[in-house]
Design a protein around this motif. Structure first.
Motif, PDB file in Angstrom:
ATOM      1  N   CYS A   1       0.832  -1.208   0.000  1.00 53.04           N
ATOM      2  CA  CYS A   1       0.000   0.000   0.000  1.00 53.04           C
ATOM      3  C   CYS A   1       0.863   1.253   0.000  1.00 53.04           C
ATOM      4  CB  CYS A   1      -0.926   0.006   1.211  1.00 53.04           C
ATOM      5  SG  CYS A   1      -2.261  -1.206   1.159  1.00 53.04           S
ATOM      6  N   ILE A   2       1.906   1.248   0.822  1.00 48.73           N
ATOM      7  CA  ILE A   2       2.815   2.393   0.886  1.00 48.73           C
ATOM      8  C   ILE A   2       3.512   2.604  -0.450  1.00 48.73           C
ATOM      9  CG2 ILE A   2       4.973   3.216   1.931  1.00 48.73           C
ATOM     10  CD1 ILE A   2       4.040   1.800   4.534  1.00 48.73           C
ATOM     11  N   VAL A   3       4.050   1.528  -1.018  1.00 50.65           N
ATOM     12  CA  VAL A   3       4.750   1.637  -2.298  1.00 50.65           C
ATOM     13  C   VAL A   3       3.794   2.064  -3.401  1.00 50.65           C
ATOM     14  CG1 VAL A   3       5.961   0.311  -4.073  1.00 50.65           C
ATOM     15  CG2 VAL A   3       6.591   0.045  -1.683  1.00 50.65           C
ATOM     16  N   GLY A   4       2.558   1.589  -3.351  1.00 53.95           N
ATOM     17  CA  GLY A   4       1.580   2.001  -4.347  1.00 53.95           C
ATOM     18  C   GLY A   4       1.322   3.501  -4.316  1.00 53.95           C
ATOM     19  N   ILE A   5       1.232   4.057  -3.107  1.00 51.97           N
ATOM     20  CA  ILE A   5       0.987   5.500  -2.979  1.00 51.97           C
ATOM     21  C   ILE A   5       2.180   6.307  -3.484  1.00 51.97           C
ATOM     22  CG2 ILE A   5       0.634   7.379  -1.335  1.00 51.97           C
ATOM     23  CD1 ILE A   5      -1.000   5.428   0.367  1.00 51.97           C
ATOM     24  N   VAL A   6       3.408   5.922  -3.078  1.00 59.18           N
ATOM     25  CA  VAL A   6       4.574   6.711  -3.481  1.00 59.18           C
ATOM     26  C   VAL A   6       4.898   6.523  -4.961  1.00 59.18           C
ATOM     27  CG1 VAL A   6       5.519   6.714  -1.139  1.00 59.18           C
ATOM     28  CG2 VAL A   6       6.264   4.947  -2.753  1.00 59.18           C
ATOM     29  N   ALA A   7       4.565   5.344  -5.516  1.00 59.11           N
ATOM     30  CA  ALA A   7       4.743   5.148  -6.953  1.00 59.11           C
ATOM     31  C   ALA A   7       3.770   6.038  -7.725  1.00 59.11           C
ATOM     32  CB  ALA A   7       4.522   3.682  -7.317  1.00 59.11           C
ATOM     33  N   TYR A   8       2.572   6.184  -7.206  1.00 57.43           N
ATOM     34  CA  TYR A   8       1.591   7.093  -7.813  1.00 57.43           C
ATOM     35  C   TYR A   8       2.134   8.521  -7.819  1.00 57.43           C
ATOM     36  CZ  TYR A   8      -3.025   9.400  -8.365  1.00 57.43           C
ATOM     37  OH  TYR A   8      -4.081  10.165  -8.788  1.00 57.43           O
ATOM     38  N   ALA A   9       2.723   8.943  -6.706  1.00 51.86           N
ATOM     39  CA  ALA A   9       3.305  10.283  -6.641  1.00 51.86           C
ATOM     40  C   ALA A   9       4.479  10.429  -7.601  1.00 51.86           C
ATOM     41  CB  ALA A   9       3.746  10.585  -5.213  1.00 51.86           C
ATOM     42  N   ALA A  10       5.314   9.392  -7.687  1.00 55.46           N
ATOM     43  CA  ALA A  10       6.479   9.438  -8.580  1.00 55.46           C
ATOM     44  C   ALA A  10       6.064   9.484 -10.041  1.00 55.46           C
ATOM     45  CB  ALA A  10       7.367   8.222  -8.324  1.00 55.46           C
ATOM     46  N   TRP A  11       4.912   8.935 -10.344  1.00 53.68           N
ATOM     47  CA  TRP A  11       4.384   8.894 -11.702  1.00 53.68           C
ATOM     48  C   TRP A  11       4.335  10.272 -12.343  1.00 53.68           C
ATOM     49  CZ3 TRP A  11      -1.231   9.446 -13.210  1.00 53.68           C
ATOM     50  CH2 TRP A  11      -1.478   8.983 -14.506  1.00 53.68           C
ATOM     51  N   PHE A  12       4.005  11.285 -11.550  1.00 49.50           N
ATOM     52  CA  PHE A  12       3.836  12.633 -12.094  1.00 49.50           C
ATOM     53  C   PHE A  12       5.148  13.234 -12.582  1.00 49.50           C
ATOM     54  CE2 PHE A  12       0.218  12.235  -9.154  1.00 49.50           C
ATOM     55  CZ  PHE A  12      -0.819  12.465 -10.045  1.00 49.50           C
ATOM     56  N   SER A  13       6.254  12.826 -12.010  1.00 47.23           N
ATOM     57  CA  SER A  13       7.536  13.397 -12.402  1.00 47.23           C
ATOM     58  C   SER A  13       7.809  13.179 -13.883  1.00 47.23           C
ATOM     59  CB  SER A  13       8.661  12.777 -11.555  1.00 47.23           C
ATOM     60  OG  SER A  13       9.925  13.268 -11.961  1.00 47.23           O
ATOM     61  N   THR A  14       7.584  11.956 -14.356  1.00 49.57           N
ATOM     62  CA  THR A  14       7.808  11.646 -15.760  1.00 49.57           C
ATOM     63  C   THR A  14       6.589  11.974 -16.609  1.00 49.57           C
ATOM     64  OG1 THR A  14       9.205   9.825 -15.015  1.00 49.57           O
ATOM     65  CG2 THR A  14       8.606   9.846 -17.324  1.00 49.57           C
ATOM     66  N   LEU A  15       5.400  11.740 -16.070  1.00 51.01           N
ATOM     67  CA  LEU A  15       4.179  11.999 -16.820  1.00 51.01           C
ATOM     68  C   LEU A  15       4.088  13.454 -17.263  1.00 51.01           C
ATOM     69  CD1 LEU A  15       1.377  10.888 -17.757  1.00 51.01           C
ATOM     70  CD2 LEU A  15       0.479  11.745 -15.575  1.00 51.01           C
ATOM     71  N   SER A  16       4.506  14.375 -16.400  1.00 47.66           N
ATOM     72  CA  SER A  16       4.385  15.798 -16.708  1.00 47.66           C
ATOM     73  C   SER A  16       5.176  16.182 -17.939  1.00 47.66           C
ATOM     74  CB  SER A  16       4.880  16.630 -15.518  1.00 47.66           C
ATOM     75  OG  SER A  16       4.143  16.333 -14.368  1.00 47.66           O
ATOM     76  N   SER A  17       6.217  15.425 -18.232  1.00 47.85           N
ATOM     77  CA  SER A  17       7.020  15.704 -19.411  1.00 47.85           C
ATOM     78  C   SER A  17       6.434  15.033 -20.647  1.00 47.85           C
ATOM     79  CB  SER A  17       8.463  15.227 -19.180  1.00 47.85           C
ATOM     80  OG  SER A  17       9.273  15.510 -20.289  1.00 47.85           O
TER      81      SER A  17
ATOM     82  N   ALA B   1       6.084   2.840 -12.530  1.00 46.84           N
ATOM     83  CA  ALA B   1       5.448   4.154 -12.600  1.00 46.84           C
ATOM     84  C   ALA B   1       6.214   5.070 -13.550  1.00 46.84           C
ATOM     85  CB  ALA B   1       5.379   4.782 -11.208  1.00 46.84           C
ATOM     86  N   GLY B   2       7.536   4.956 -13.525  1.00 44.96           N
ATOM     87  CA  GLY B   2       8.348   5.781 -14.407  1.00 44.96           C
ATOM     88  C   GLY B   2       8.296   5.335 -15.853  1.00 44.96           C
ATOM     89  N   THR B   3       7.987   4.074 -16.075  1.00 44.90           N
ATOM     90  CA  THR B   3       7.952   3.542 -17.438  1.00 44.90           C
ATOM     91  C   THR B   3       6.582   3.679 -18.070  1.00 44.90           C
ATOM     92  OG1 THR B   3       9.637   1.940 -16.813  1.00 44.90           O
ATOM     93  CG2 THR B   3       8.440   1.508 -18.837  1.00 44.90           C
ATOM     94  N   VAL B   4       5.529   3.502 -17.304  1.00 49.80           N
ATOM     95  CA  VAL B   4       4.188   3.595 -17.875  1.00 49.80           C
ATOM     96  C   VAL B   4       3.861   5.038 -18.240  1.00 49.80           C
ATOM     97  CG1 VAL B   4       2.918   3.939 -15.717  1.00 49.80           C
ATOM     98  CG2 VAL B   4       1.828   2.713 -17.622  1.00 49.80           C
ATOM     99  N   ALA B   5       4.470   5.990 -17.529  1.00 48.31           N
ATOM    100  CA  ALA B   5       4.188   7.398 -17.822  1.00 48.31           C
ATOM    101  C   ALA B   5       4.619   7.807 -19.230  1.00 48.31           C
ATOM    102  CB  ALA B   5       4.854   8.291 -16.774  1.00 48.31           C
ATOM    103  N   PRO B   6       5.828   7.426 -19.696  1.00 46.98           N
ATOM    104  CA  PRO B   6       6.210   7.819 -21.058  1.00 46.98           C
ATOM    105  C   PRO B   6       5.337   7.207 -22.143  1.00 46.98           C
ATOM    106  CG  PRO B   6       8.144   7.249 -19.777  1.00 46.98           C
ATOM    107  CD  PRO B   6       6.953   6.833 -18.971  1.00 46.98           C
ATOM    108  N   SER B   7       4.687   6.090 -21.854  1.00 47.66           N
ATOM    109  CA  SER B   7       3.828   5.475 -22.871  1.00 47.66           C
ATOM    110  C   SER B   7       2.377   5.922 -22.729  1.00 47.66           C
ATOM    111  CB  SER B   7       3.917   3.952 -22.779  1.00 47.66           C
ATOM    112  OG  SER B   7       3.645   3.523 -21.462  1.00 47.66           O
ATOM    113  N   LEU B   8       1.877   5.916 -21.494  1.00 49.02           N
ATOM    114  CA  LEU B   8       0.501   6.343 -21.265  1.00 49.02           C
ATOM    115  C   LEU B   8       0.362   7.852 -21.426  1.00 49.02           C
ATOM    116  CD1 LEU B   8      -2.355   5.521 -20.439  1.00 49.02           C
ATOM    117  CD2 LEU B   8      -1.679   5.793 -18.045  1.00 49.02           C
ATOM    118  N   GLY B   9       1.417   8.591 -21.054  1.00 47.04           N
ATOM    119  CA  GLY B   9       1.371  10.048 -21.122  1.00 47.04           C
ATOM    120  C   GLY B   9       1.034  10.572 -22.514  1.00 47.04           C
ATOM    121  N   PRO B  10       1.777  10.172 -23.544  1.00 48.00           N
ATOM    122  CA  PRO B  10       1.445  10.657 -24.890  1.00 48.00           C
ATOM    123  C   PRO B  10       0.052  10.242 -25.360  1.00 48.00           C
ATOM    124  CG  PRO B  10       3.677   9.800 -24.828  1.00 48.00           C
ATOM    125  CD  PRO B  10       3.040   9.431 -23.519  1.00 48.00           C
ATOM    126  N   ILE B  11      -0.400   9.058 -24.938  1.00 49.37           N
ATOM    127  CA  ILE B  11      -1.755   8.638 -25.315  1.00 49.37           C
ATOM    128  C   ILE B  11      -2.782   9.571 -24.680  1.00 49.37           C
ATOM    129  CG2 ILE B  11      -3.458   6.796 -25.122  1.00 49.37           C
ATOM    130  CD1 ILE B  11      -1.136   4.804 -25.126  1.00 49.37           C
TER     131      ILE B  11
END
Length: 482
Positions: A26-42, A158-168
């Motif tokens: 649960c903890i890792v899921g929450i912090v991975a969600y937060a980390a997702w935005f770092s790459t997703l924003s780009s 989280a860092g990998t799904v963002a570059p693929s899901l982000g552009p979609i």
């Protein structure tokens, strides 16, 4: 005789972490969600470049400046939060950075000014770029080395799904509405994340709560202690509070970076990240120009890359942890999942890097072949298939690297990841600024061949650390003890 020591037979004081497996996920899921935005924003931003240039009446080159400025700020910003998260706690860093990030997204969604867009993108990067390094710190807090690979893989996902899901997402939001909806989406998603952290996320920093059994100061406690029952269970058992006099030092990341064993693998990862960023930055433009796709269809072209990365996370953690256990057994050492193993005299470099060679070789081959497939405009299914393999192999490589880096720097994992950020984002910012010029001057085939060459250099650096990393690390520890 080699044995594996589990947690059930240990007292709370002896355990590496008192959080249960469910609580840890649960903890890792929450912090991975937060980390997702770092790459997703780009990456969510890439499909909207032409739309933004038209809406704001500026050139695409000027809009590209917002990408470069974002990466440039993301290079330095984590040094401000990395050691602070290690020293003062993870919760305050998350609450402050996500609050600023939320405000910056709302402001961008409301603006129609190019100067405002540039400035707010800088603020956005300043706020969110440290969440990845903090997430890896949380993993080190709660997961012993024998099981760390699985949790690191979740954050890497989280860092990998963002570059693929982000552009979609970016392509769909721009196509269905306009580019402002990208930042309304980020505003809503980050508000949900901020709520989860404020209400549920416990403090995990070992400098503050030890293995999780020590109650932190009131300002570091979540509003709903659903993941912190261990405080009530063990707070009366005489476990003393941790007191630390160390103050946050932004320069600590630079000190970590200059160590030879760290610098070698950090530079290797930096080169891989350059390739990863350049592929993502060029895909939408290349597929639009070569195959006549619209923005929404070009966004879908990122799906194979993300799908490969997603599949990788289902077995990368098991693979990394299995290689670790095998290395311990080979050296006649115990695997202590409960207390955590002493890594100072253990060759953790060989344990982690032993599984990186096949994905590294596959990455090199697929990138070069993909470049020439695009160069000669082969059927679109061919480069998309190669993108799937690239996503799978590069994600696995990043998971292995990130696990190794926190293993090398268990006392300062967030600061270590911040030092990595300096290199990877700095190199990526430079590379992206020259990417269009390379594609025009060299062509797609030779540009991707050059990127394959960067992957060869990265593999060579991993080889160096495989043979010399433990020696350098142990000599440094010995000299510091002397």
């Amino acid at each position: 005789m080699v044995v594996s020591l589990e947690e059930d037979s240990l007292t709370p004081r002896e355990r590496y972490s008192v959080f249960t497996t469910t609580q840890r996920w649960c903890i890792v899921g929450i912090v991975a969600y937060a980390a997702w935005f770092s790459t997703l924003s780009s990456f969510i931003y890439f499909p909207a470049l032409k739309s933004i240039s038209q809406a704001l009446s500026v050139s695409v080159d000027k809009v590209n400046l917002t990408i470069t400025s974002y990466l440039a700020v993301a290079t330095i910003a984590p040094t401000l939060t990395g050691d602070a998260a290690d020293t003062l706690g993870r919760r305050p860093i998350y609450l402050i950075t996500l609050s600023v990030y939320l405000v910056s997204n709302v402001a961008i969604a409301l603006t129609n000014s190019y100067p405002a867009l540039v400035g707010l993108r800088v603020l956005q990067a300043l706020a969110i770029s440290g969440t990845f390094s903090t997430a890896y710190g949380v993993v080190t807090d709660i997961a012993s080395p024998a099981e760390r690979g699985s949790y690191v893989s979740a954050v890497s996902f989280a860092g990998t799904v963002a570059p693929s899901l982000g552009p979609i997402l970016g392509g769909f939001l721009t196509y269905a509405g306009n580019w402002h909806w990208i930042f309304w989406f980020l505003s809503i998603a980050s508000a949900v994340c901020l709520f989860l952290i404020a209400v549920f996320l416990p403090e995990t920093s070992r400098n503050v709560v030890g293995n999780g059994s020590r109650k932190p100061p009131r300002y570091l406690r979540p509003l709903v202690p659903a993941l912190t029952e261990q405080w009530e269970e063990w707070e009366e058992k005489g476990i003393p509070l941790i007191k630390t006099s160390r103050r946050p030092n932004p320069l600590r990341s630079l000190k970590i970076l200059v160590r030879r064993d760290n610098a070698t693998v950090i530079m290797a990862c930096g080169l891989l990240y350059v390739v990863f960023t350049c592929i993502n930055a060029s895909l939408s433009v290349l597929f639009i120009d070569m195959y006549g796709l619209n923005q929404w269809q070009a966004g879908l072209s990122y799906l194979p890359l993300g799908l490969g990365g997603t599949i990788s996370t289902f077995f990368s953690g098991w693979l990394i942890d299995r290689a670790y256990r095998k290395a311990r057994v080979t050296q006649g050492l115990t695997v202590d999942r409960g207390r955590g193993d002493d890594l100072e005299k253990f060759d953790i470099e060989k344990a982690r890097l032993s599984v990186i060679w096949i994905p590294s070789a596959a990455t090199i081959v697929t990138i070069v072949v993909m470049g020439w497939a695009l160069n000669y405009k082969q059927h679109i299914a061919f480069p998309l298939s190669l993108l799937f393999i690239t996503g799978l192999c590069m994600t696995l490589g990043f998971s292995i690297y990130n696990t190794l880096l926190v293993d090398k720097n268990q006392q300062n994992p967030s600061a270590a990841q911040a030092s990595s950020n300096i290199v990877r984002c700095g190199l990526a910012a430079v590379a992206v600024s020259f990417l269009d010029d390379m594609l025009v001057a060299w062509g797609v085939g030779w540009t991707f061949t050059f990127m394959g060459g960067l992957c060869v250099c990265a593999t060579g650096l991993f080889v160096i650390d495989y043979y010399y990393g433990a020696l350098w690390r142990q000599n440094r520890a010995k000299n510091s003890h002397d």
